[in-house]
Scaffold this motif. Structure first.
Motif, PDB file in Angstrom:
ATOM      1  N   CYS A 129      -2.163  -6.137  -4.231  1.00  0.00           N
ATOM      2  CA  CYS A 129      -0.939  -5.393  -3.941  1.00  0.00           C
ATOM      3  C   CYS A 129      -1.279  -3.961  -3.553  1.00  0.00           C
ATOM      4  CB  CYS A 129      -0.011  -5.407  -5.161  1.00  0.00           C
ATOM      5  SG  CYS A 129       1.467  -4.388  -4.983  1.00  0.00           S
ATOM      6  N   GLY A 130      -0.961  -3.602  -2.321  1.00  0.00           N
ATOM      7  CA  GLY A 130      -1.068  -2.215  -1.882  1.00  0.00           C
ATOM      8  C   GLY A 130       0.297  -1.561  -1.850  1.00  0.00           C
ATOM      9  N   HIS A 131       0.329  -0.293  -1.515  1.00  0.00           N
ATOM     10  CA  HIS A 131       1.611   0.419  -1.513  1.00  0.00           C
ATOM     11  C   HIS A 131       1.592   1.536  -0.489  1.00  0.00           C
ATOM     12  CE1 HIS A 131       0.196   4.096  -3.617  1.00  0.00           C
ATOM     13  NE2 HIS A 131      -0.710   3.268  -4.121  1.00  0.00           N
ATOM     14  N   SER A 132       2.777   2.003  -0.184  1.00  0.00           N
ATOM     15  CA  SER A 132       2.911   3.070   0.800  1.00  0.00           C
ATOM     16  C   SER A 132       2.421   4.394   0.217  1.00  0.00           C
ATOM     17  CB  SER A 132       4.378   3.189   1.221  1.00  0.00           C
ATOM     18  OG  SER A 132       5.201   3.497   0.102  1.00  0.00           O
TER      19      SER A 132
ATOM     20  N   ASP B  29       1.275   0.895  14.443  1.00  0.00           N
ATOM     21  CA  ASP B  29       1.431   2.270  13.966  1.00  0.00           C
ATOM     22  C   ASP B  29       2.889   2.674  13.869  1.00  0.00           C
ATOM     23  OD1 ASP B  29      -1.508   3.966  15.321  1.00  0.00           O
ATOM     24  OD2 ASP B  29      -1.202   2.673  13.567  1.00  0.00           O
ATOM     25  N   GLU B  30       3.729   2.023  14.693  1.00  0.00           N
ATOM     26  CA  GLU B  30       5.125   2.429  14.716  1.00  0.00           C
ATOM     27  C   GLU B  30       5.837   2.051  13.424  1.00  0.00           C
ATOM     28  OE1 GLU B  30       4.687  -1.733  16.091  1.00  0.00           O
ATOM     29  OE2 GLU B  30       3.737   0.195  16.592  1.00  0.00           O
ATOM     30  N   GLU B  31       5.286   1.187  12.617  1.00  0.00           N
ATOM     31  CA  GLU B  31       5.966   0.733  11.406  1.00  0.00           C
ATOM     32  C   GLU B  31       6.082   1.856  10.371  1.00  0.00           C
ATOM     33  OE1 GLU B  31       4.420  -3.912  11.627  1.00  0.00           O
ATOM     34  OE2 GLU B  31       4.180  -2.736   9.799  1.00  0.00           O
ATOM     35  N   GLY B  32       5.098   2.734  10.282  1.00  0.00           N
ATOM     36  CA  GLY B  32       5.184   3.788   9.284  1.00  0.00           C
ATOM     37  C   GLY B  32       4.140   4.857   9.446  1.00  0.00           C
TER      38      GLY B  32
ATOM     39  N   PRO C 176       0.054   6.123  10.739  1.00  0.00           N
ATOM     40  CA  PRO C 176      -1.325   5.685  10.492  1.00  0.00           C
ATOM     41  C   PRO C 176      -1.616   5.381   9.022  1.00  0.00           C
ATOM     42  CG  PRO C 176      -1.260   7.567  11.969  1.00  0.00           C
ATOM     43  CD  PRO C 176       0.126   7.402  11.450  1.00  0.00           C
ATOM     44  N   LEU C 177      -1.113   6.211   8.128  1.00  0.00           N
ATOM     45  CA  LEU C 177      -1.428   6.000   6.712  1.00  0.00           C
ATOM     46  C   LEU C 177      -0.892   4.670   6.200  1.00  0.00           C
ATOM     47  CD1 LEU C 177      -2.560   6.867   4.018  1.00  0.00           C
ATOM     48  CD2 LEU C 177      -0.496   8.241   3.632  1.00  0.00           C
ATOM     49  N   ASP C 178       0.379   4.401   6.504  1.00  0.00           N
ATOM     50  CA  ASP C 178       0.959   3.158   6.018  1.00  0.00           C
ATOM     51  C   ASP C 178       0.279   1.948   6.636  1.00  0.00           C
ATOM     52  OD1 ASP C 178       4.475   3.956   5.325  1.00  0.00           O
ATOM     53  OD2 ASP C 178       2.611   4.400   4.264  1.00  0.00           O
ATOM     54  N   ARG C 179      -0.143   2.073   7.932  1.00  0.00           N
ATOM     55  CA  ARG C 179      -0.836   0.937   8.536  1.00  0.00           C
ATOM     56  C   ARG C 179      -2.189   0.703   7.866  1.00  0.00           C
ATOM     57  NH1 ARG C 179      -4.146  -0.690  12.737  1.00  0.00           N
ATOM     58  NH2 ARG C 179      -4.668   1.407  13.458  1.00  0.00           N
ATOM     59  N   LEU C 180      -2.881   1.793   7.516  1.00  0.00           N
ATOM     60  CA  LEU C 180      -4.144   1.633   6.799  1.00  0.00           C
ATOM     61  C   LEU C 180      -3.911   1.010   5.423  1.00  0.00           C
ATOM     62  CD1 LEU C 180      -7.164   1.989   6.485  1.00  0.00           C
ATOM     63  CD2 LEU C 180      -6.753   4.367   5.755  1.00  0.00           C
ATOM     64  N   CYS C 181      -2.824   1.385   4.775  1.00  0.00           N
ATOM     65  CA  CYS C 181      -2.516   0.790   3.460  1.00  0.00           C
ATOM     66  C   CYS C 181      -2.326  -0.722   3.568  1.00  0.00           C
ATOM     67  CB  CYS C 181      -1.263   1.427   2.870  1.00  0.00           C
ATOM     68  SG  CYS C 181      -1.432   3.175   2.445  1.00  0.00           S
ATOM     69  N   ARG C 182      -1.669  -1.163   4.662  1.00  0.00           N
ATOM     70  CA  ARG C 182      -1.475  -2.597   4.859  1.00  0.00           C
ATOM     71  C   ARG C 182      -2.789  -3.280   5.236  1.00  0.00           C
ATOM     72  NH1 ARG C 182       4.171  -3.908   6.101  1.00  0.00           N
ATOM     73  NH2 ARG C 182       5.431  -2.024   6.025  1.00  0.00           N
ATOM     74  N   VAL C 183      -3.543  -2.648   6.135  1.00  0.00           N
ATOM     75  CA  VAL C 183      -4.830  -3.209   6.548  1.00  0.00           C
ATOM     76  C   VAL C 183      -5.768  -3.322   5.349  1.00  0.00           C
ATOM     77  CG1 VAL C 183      -6.919  -2.721   7.890  1.00  0.00           C
ATOM     78  CG2 VAL C 183      -4.661  -2.477   8.945  1.00  0.00           C
ATOM     79  N   ASN C 184      -5.692  -2.370   4.467  1.00  0.00           N
ATOM     80  CA  ASN C 184      -6.550  -2.387   3.279  1.00  0.00           C
ATOM     81  C   ASN C 184      -6.294  -3.627   2.424  1.00  0.00           C
ATOM     82  OD1 ASN C 184      -8.396  -1.143   1.289  1.00  0.00           O
ATOM     83  ND2 ASN C 184      -6.524  -0.966   0.058  1.00  0.00           N
ATOM     84  N   VAL C 185      -5.022  -4.029   2.291  1.00  0.00           N
ATOM     85  CA  VAL C 185      -4.719  -5.232   1.513  1.00  0.00           C
ATOM     86  C   VAL C 185      -5.367  -6.451   2.148  1.00  0.00           C
ATOM     87  CG1 VAL C 185      -2.867  -6.764   0.750  1.00  0.00           C
ATOM     88  CG2 VAL C 185      -2.563  -4.294   0.604  1.00  0.00           C
ATOM     89  N   ILE C 186      -5.236  -6.590   3.470  1.00  0.00           N
ATOM     90  CA  ILE C 186      -5.837  -7.719   4.173  1.00  0.00           C
ATOM     91  C   ILE C 186      -7.352  -7.724   3.988  1.00  0.00           C
ATOM     92  CG2 ILE C 186      -6.133  -8.828   6.410  1.00  0.00           C
ATOM     93  CD1 ILE C 186      -3.289  -8.930   5.301  1.00  0.00           C
ATOM     94  N   GLN C 187      -7.968  -6.535   4.070  1.00  0.00           N
ATOM     95  CA  GLN C 187      -9.413  -6.453   3.933  1.00  0.00           C
ATOM     96  C   GLN C 187      -9.870  -6.834   2.525  1.00  0.00           C
ATOM     97  OE1 GLN C 187     -11.741  -5.991   6.302  1.00  0.00           O
ATOM     98  NE2 GLN C 187     -13.168  -6.477   4.649  1.00  0.00           N
ATOM     99  N   GLN C 188      -9.120  -6.461   1.509  1.00  0.00           N
ATOM    100  CA  GLN C 188      -9.529  -6.798   0.138  1.00  0.00           C
ATOM    101  C   GLN C 188      -9.443  -8.302  -0.109  1.00  0.00           C
ATOM    102  OE1 GLN C 188     -11.033  -4.282  -1.212  1.00  0.00           O
ATOM    103  NE2 GLN C 188     -10.216  -3.178   0.580  1.00  0.00           N
TER     104      GLN C 188
ATOM    105  N   ILE D 116       0.382  -8.473  -0.824  1.00  0.00           N
ATOM    106  CA  ILE D 116       1.730  -7.915  -0.776  1.00  0.00           C
ATOM    107  C   ILE D 116       1.629  -6.398  -0.640  1.00  0.00           C
ATOM    108  CG2 ILE D 116       2.716  -9.773  -2.167  1.00  0.00           C
ATOM    109  CD1 ILE D 116       2.844  -7.917  -4.529  1.00  0.00           C
ATOM    110  N   TYR D 117       2.686  -5.821  -0.088  1.00  0.00           N
ATOM    111  CA  TYR D 117       2.737  -4.394   0.188  1.00  0.00           C
ATOM    112  C   TYR D 117       4.057  -3.855  -0.345  1.00  0.00           C
ATOM    113  CZ  TYR D 117       3.056  -0.071   2.942  1.00  0.00           C
ATOM    114  OH  TYR D 117       3.197   1.224   3.345  1.00  0.00           O
ATOM    115  N   PHE D 118       3.962  -2.841  -1.212  1.00  0.00           N
ATOM    116  CA  PHE D 118       5.155  -2.282  -1.845  1.00  0.00           C
ATOM    117  C   PHE D 118       5.508  -0.967  -1.162  1.00  0.00           C
ATOM    118  CE2 PHE D 118       8.397  -1.368  -4.605  1.00  0.00           C
ATOM    119  CZ  PHE D 118       8.195  -0.270  -5.439  1.00  0.00           C
ATOM    120  N   ASP D 119       6.679  -0.950  -0.501  1.00  0.00           N
ATOM    121  CA  ASP D 119       7.199   0.259   0.116  1.00  0.00           C
ATOM    122  C   ASP D 119       7.953   1.033  -0.961  1.00  0.00           C
ATOM    123  OD1 ASP D 119       8.850   0.937   3.273  1.00  0.00           O
ATOM    124  OD2 ASP D 119       8.563   2.225   1.531  1.00  0.00           O
ATOM    125  N   ILE D 120       7.367   2.111  -1.437  1.00  0.00           N
ATOM    126  CA  ILE D 120       7.939   2.835  -2.572  1.00  0.00           C
ATOM    127  C   ILE D 120       9.298   3.416  -2.228  1.00  0.00           C
ATOM    128  CG2 ILE D 120       7.624   4.801  -4.122  1.00  0.00           C
ATOM    129  CD1 ILE D 120       4.625   4.312  -3.984  1.00  0.00           C
ATOM    130  N   ALA D 121       9.403   4.080  -1.079  1.00  0.00           N
ATOM    131  CA  ALA D 121      10.651   4.758  -0.730  1.00  0.00           C
ATOM    132  C   ALA D 121      11.812   3.786  -0.589  1.00  0.00           C
ATOM    133  CB  ALA D 121      10.466   5.546   0.564  1.00  0.00           C
TER     134      ALA D 121
END
Length: 796
Positions: A683-686, A729-732, A734-746, A770-775
């Motif tokens: 589980c990653g997060h924004s 990148d348009e989803e959120g 660069p940072l949020d995309r890296l957070c999502r990519v990080n989950v896939i990589q793990q 899974i990815y948790f969007d905090i906001a």
């Protein structure tokens, strides 16, 4: 649910085969059990022996065909023997038959009225106590017959005369009785394959053979049954009040025993369950018929029903055929009964009476505090009478139920900070007012009090007592902070609103997920309102911006969003917010533990007690150490569901990665090989700070050397992010995309471990990202990674 197995498909070949294979053998077993028991119960009832056989026939054929149970067997019941014996003594046998007939009419009307299930409201402690009392009474009376004497007029008299009977000289009657009991005891302890013939039949046959072979001087009974011996029942003579009471007593006792038997037997088989209204209707018709023919009252009996199920019965045909076998025996082989000594039948009744005293029921009742009901009922039946003992038991059960419903607990104690804590639990009624006021008066005047109301009901008397004490205590300079776990009984009563009399189910404390800061602000606001309002300083309550309405006396503030008045409360403002007015005086963890003990622990303790010795989680949950990510909150999971690993950036080092780190690998190995989890979730997060550090490369090796080494395990995520540039990148950003990519990589890193890959390929383990969007407070399920990352993602 219909349980009519006599008509639906009964003529089909499959049904016929089932009847021949299962029901026919079972009916023969029940028949062999029914003959001696029916004769013995007739003896205990003071009725003609033929009456027991008539009741067995009617119970099998009529109640079996018309009743609502597929396997229940009806017939003369030992539990009714005392009632019948008293009726025979009072009104005579023929009048007793009329009472049985009228009781059947009453049962038929009750069954047609669909009220059968209401009979189950009778406490099992009363039922078991009644049967125990009947068993003791029968055993004491028939023991005198076994010893060569005659029963006395009451159980107490039988008990008093018993020593003289034991010391007197006895004849062959004692040998016949002792031999019967010995065979009964020994036969039940033989291996099952040797017990194909029922013990009562073996015991009576053995005693009859011994008496004939040894020429014992015993009492024999000649049973002759023919249609010409039938006499019609006639109306009992006497006070009509007593007659009506006798009819209702027979109807209720036999009906309740039948219904309880049906419920119990349903637990022994997997076939259709009983239709209780139909059971009662069938019993009513059977009692009408048996009363008209001169038989004993009929009820569902546990011993024969259990024997029927154990023998493999599948439908009502077994019960009906057993009645036909008894009928054939009555007219064709009744002459064999003359060889059975009366002392042997009496010994059989002693054995049955002792078996009715089932100590296993006492153990079951002990955990619910109902042993006094059982003992009072049994003693009442033995020493006063069956109806009186049952009524005593019902009355005591009602009193204990009332006591439980109105029981209240009040715990008062001082805390190290100087505050006092009062916990009131249960149902707060006028019966608990004396104890409530005594405990509350032990609180010293002028002290701050935390009052927790863990109640499911409060009547006006209890509210008046509590409210009066609160006003008096606040008049001495003290404060009272009231927190209600259930519906706001106190608050509604204080406002003059309608309080519904019905109890409400327990509820989880309101908004338990709020952070400490939010709850602290709420408590400060509530304490300030209580202090200002009840000290009558003429100030106005401030529960939020612009709220200047006066607070009614006793009003409590409900949990909600943090107060937005913008005016911080000083420590000296009589705030009720924990151990002291200032939350900085103690760690918030301690305050949180106090709240857990007060509110949550009573709710989760039963679950945690069951799982205290072993954990069986279904998921390994790997997530970030970020304080805003609460796994149990975002997955709605509870204790024992998730085996959790948390670290900076929710990283999983690859197999044999450098720098080495065994903490995550150890958790993966333990979860998959020892705990046997079926899913690993990453589980990653924004807005992850670890991913932000990877993007910027801003971690200082001198100040944070451990963090810098740890984030090297995220280089593969950064490489995958670079290789997939422009995708999403348009989803959120660069940072949020890296957070999502990080989950896939793990998830891909997990598959580099041989044990994990083997389980995944064998479809014994599933990997989920899974990815948790905090906001937005939203959880997203991410796609699965490739089993092997491409070459351009491999980072040295």
């Amino acid at each position: 649910m219909s349980t009519d197995t006599l008509s639906d498909g009964a003529s089909t070949p499959s049904r016929l085969r089932s009847v021949l294979r299962h029901d026919l053998p079972a009916s023969l077993v029940v028949f062999l059990v029914a003959i001696p028991l029916s004769l013995g119960i007739a003896v205990a009832s003071g009725a003609p022996l033929a009456a027991g056989l008539i009741a067995a026939v009617v119970g099998g054929v009529v109640a079996g065909a018309l009743g609502g149970s597929a396997v229940q067997v009806s017939g003369p019941a030992a539990g009714l023997a005392l009632v019948v014996a008293d009726l025979v003594h009072t009104y005579g046998w023929r009048a007793t038959c009329m009472i049985t007939l009228l009781a059947g009419v009453a049962q038929l009307l009750l069954g047609l009225s669909k009220v059968a299930r209401a009979a189950l409201a009778v406490s099992p402690a009363v039922v078991h106590g009644t049967l125990t009392g009947v068993g003791v009474t029968i055993a004491l009376a028939q023991l005198h017959v076994v010893l060569g004497g005659s029963p006395q007029h009451s159980a107490l008299a039988n008990l008093i005369e018993l020593p003289a009977q034991l010391l007197a000289n006895h004849s062959h009657a004692v040998a016949a009785g002792l031999l019967t009991i010995t065979v009964l005891v020994v036969w039940t302890r033989l291996p099952r394959r040797l017990r194909s013939v029922p013990a009562p039949l073996v015991a009576l046959a053995t005693t009859a053979a011994a008496a004939a072979a040894l020429s014992w001087d015993v009492t024999h009974v000649d049973l002759t049954v023919s249609p010409s011996t039938w006499v019609s029942p006639f109306w009992p003579k006497g006070d009509w009040h007593g007659i009506v009471a006798a009819v209702l007593l027979v109807a209720l006792l036999s009906g309740i025993e039948s219904l309880l038997c049906s419920v119990g037997v349903d637990k022994l088989h997997s076939g259709p369950k009983s239709d209780l209204d139909r059971v009662l209707t069938g019993q009513g018709v059977a009692n009408i018929v048996t009363g008209a023919l001169g038989g004993l009252p009929v009820a569902g009996v546990v011993v024969r029903s259990t024997a029927n199920v154990t023998a493999g019965a599948k439908s009502k045909w077994s019960t009906v055929m057993h009645g036909c076998w008894v009928l054939a025996f009555t007219f064709g082989f009744a002459w064999t009964i003359r060889y059975i000594p009366m002392e042997a039948l009496a010994a059989l009744l002693v054995f049955i009476g002792v078996q009715m005293v089932n100590l296993g029921h006492v153990r079951n009742l002990r955990g619910h505090g109902e042993v006094p009901v059982y003992l009072v009922t049994a003693a009442g039946v033995v020493f006063v009478g069956l109806a009186e003992g049952a009524m005593l038991g019902v009355g005591l059960a009602a009193l204990l139920a009332l006591r439980r419903l109105t029981w209240v607990t009040v715990d008062v104690g001082a805390e190290p900070s100087g505050r006092w804590h009062v916990l009131i639990g249960g149902s707060l009624t006028f019966l608990g007012v004396p104890r409530l006021t005594a405990e509350l008066n032990s609180v010293p005047p002028g002290v701050p009090v935390d009052l927790d109301l863990n109640i499911d009901f409060m009547d006006n008397a209890a509210f008046e007592a509590l409210h009066t004490w609160r006003l008096a205590h606040e008049g001495t300079g003290g404060t009272v902070d009231i927190d209600e776990l259930h519906d706001e009984w106190y608050s509604l009563a204080a406002k003059g609103a309608r309080v519904f009399p019905a109890k409400t189910p327990p509820s989880i404390p309101d908004r338990w997920w709020l952070p400490w800061a939010y709850r602290r602000r709420r408590l400060v606001t509530q304490g300030r309102v209580a202090a200002l309002t009840h000290h009558a300083r003429g100030r106005r309550r401030r529960a939020g911006a612009g709220d200047t309405a006066p607070a009614p006396c006793g009003d409590s503030v409900s949990w909600g969003e943090p107060a937005s008045c913008g005016d911080p409360v000083s420590c000296g403002d009589s705030a009720s917010c924990g151990e002291s007015a200032s939350w900085g005086a103690i760690p918030e963890l301690v305050a949180g533990a106090r709240e857990f003990h007060r509110h949550t622990a009573p709710l989760v303790r039963p679950i945690l007690t069951r799982m205290a010795r072993k954990q069986e989680p279904s998921h390994l949950f790997i997530t970030c150490a970020d304080s805003r990510v609460v796994p149990s909150l975002i997955t709605a999971s509870g204790p024992g569901d998730l085996f959790t690993v948390r670290n900076i950036g929710n990283l999983v080092p690859r197999h044999e990665a450098a720098p080495p780190d065994d903490s995550v690998v150890a958790a993966v190995e333990y979860a998959t090989r020892v705990l046997g989890v079926r899913t690993i979730t990453v589980c990653g997060h924004s807005g992850c700070g670890a991913m932000a550090a990877l993007l910027s490369g801003s971690v200082d090796a001198d100040d944070l050397p451990g963090l810098r080494r740890w984030l090297e395990h995220g280089n593969h995520s950064l490489a995958r992010y670079i290789a997939t540039a422009g995708e999403g990148d348009e989803e959120g950003g660069p940072l949020d995309r890296l957070c999502r990519v990080n989950v896939i990589q793990q998830l891909a890193n997990l598959r580099t471990h041989p044990g994990v890959e083997e389980l995944v390929r064998a479809e014994r383990l599933e990997l989920v990202g899974i990815y948790f969007d905090i906001a937005q407070a939203r959880v997203h399920i991410l796609g699965q990674p490739d089993p092997t990352p491409p070459a351009d993602l491999r980072v040295s």
